[in-house]
Design an enzyme around this catalytic site. Structure first.
Site: not given
Ligand SMILES: NC(=O)c1ccc[n+]([C@@H]2O[C@H](COP(=O)([O-])OP(=O)(O)OC[C@H]3O[C@@H](n4cnc5c(N)ncnc54)[C@H](O)[C@@H]3O)[C@@H](O)[C@H]2O)c1
Length: 319
Positions: A21, A42-43, A125, A148, A189, A212, A219
């Protein structure tokens, strides 16, 4: 407060900008604000450099929970902060790691930005609602079923507590509670990518899609461009608070399979398997009343449109 005009220099920090995202948000900002100066932290624990193809900004490859922010920037370097960095693997059972990285990362950011009251929009979330089978509004009790979701609820508590201090009253720190996000840029992912992507992969390989019994669990599947829009509108709104970021509709896994069959030109029957989990969400759906009224958010993607466009995009990548 609104967003700056398109030609303006907009200085933006995006944590988690190499993720699904976050990178879509970065691309949208760099496309629409040609003079934007975007910094990504980003790490890469779950991100992918390929998501940042064409990125013009500055990348700090560090862990936000341990980063000495002031060694890299001054708080007044940024006009806006989007915080999406998080452990996103919901199967991580190490409670200390989940809480330390997710909560302390946000605390670090709040402490950095508090002097300048730089607006922050952060990712929460639908996992904060837990497994309650109902249409969820932001005022519903939070009952996270895993660590989480618990960590995300703590981010919200931290923001709320910070804003209670008189010196921070009215500071624009707000959350978007994303629901089940799908769309381009999630392949990295793996098992944590959306069910839409998982089912697409199975069907593309010629296999019957496994869900399932009896595939009628629903959803709130929301397209990534809709949650990016909601995130930008939360920033534009400039109000503290928590906002649902969903599609506002609940659709079943059977619906997804039917739409994938249509888009792929296949006729694969679902393979219904036993559900081994004692707790499995039967239903999620966002109540969008607050997001619509306070942010002017209106999702642009029905599931039908989103799956059709997404499959067309995936097919193009495969060529
Ligand atoms: N994808 C979904 O359906 C969904 C649903 C609810 C909430 N979210 C939230 O949206 C956000 C983005 O999720 P996403 O789906 O893009 O996941 P993603 O795993 O692709 O992105 C998360 C990013 O954060 C980076 N990261 C994680 N911990 C870190 C840290 N401590 N320091 C620096 N970088 C760090 C990761 O390397 C990654 O690039 C997150 O906060 C996630 O919890 C996503």
């Amino acid at each position: 407060m609104g967003l700056p005009p398109r030609g303006a220099i907009w200085r933006v920090l995006v944590t988690g900008g190499a993720g699904f995202i976050g990178s879509r948000l970065v691309r949208r900002i760099e496309t629409e604000w040609e003079n934007a100066q975007v910094t990504v932290v980003d790490d890469f624990r779950s991100g992918n450099f390929k998501n940042l193809e064409g990125f013009r900004g500055d990348l700090i490859a560090e862990d936000i929970s341990r980063l000495e922010m002031r060694a890299f920037f001054k708080p007044k370097d940024f006009d806006a902060i989007f915080h999406l960095a998080s452990i996103t693997d919901t199967r991580v059972a190490d409670q200390k790691q989940m809480c330390l990285d997710n909560i302390e990362g946000f605390r670090n950011l709040l402490e950095f930005a508090q002097g300048t009251r730089t607006p922050i929009t952060y990712a929460s979330s639908a996992a904060t609602y837990g497994i309650d089978a109902r249409v969820n509004a932001e005022t519903d009790p939070r009952k996270p079923a895993n660590v989480y979701g618990f960590s995300k609820a703590q981010l919200e508590n931290l923001a709320m507590r910070t804003l209670l201090k008189p010196e921070h009253a009215g500071w624009a720190v707000n959350a978007v509670r994303y629901f089940n996000v799908y769309g381009p840029g999630e392949a990295h992912k793996g098992p944590m990518a959306s069910m839409i992507y998982q089912l697409y992969r199975q069907m593309k390989a010629g296999n019957r899609p496994r869900v399932f019994k009896q595939g009628e669990q629903t959803r709130d599947f929301v397209h990534v461009d809709d949650v990016v829009q909601c995130t930008l509108q939360a920033m534009a709104g400039g109000k503290p608070g928590v906002f649902n970021g969903g599609s506002g509709a609940a659709r079943s896994f059977n619906d997804v399979i039917a739409l994938l069959n249509k888009a792929l030109g296949t006729g694969l029957e679902p393979d219904y398997i036993d559900n081994p989990f004692a707790f499995f969400q039967p239903f999620t759906q966002a109540d969008l009343t607050r997001s619509r009224h306070e942010l002017g958010y209106e999702p642009q993607y029905t599931l039908d449109k989103g799956v059709a466009e997404y499959v067309a995009w995936l097919e193009k990548q495969a060529c």
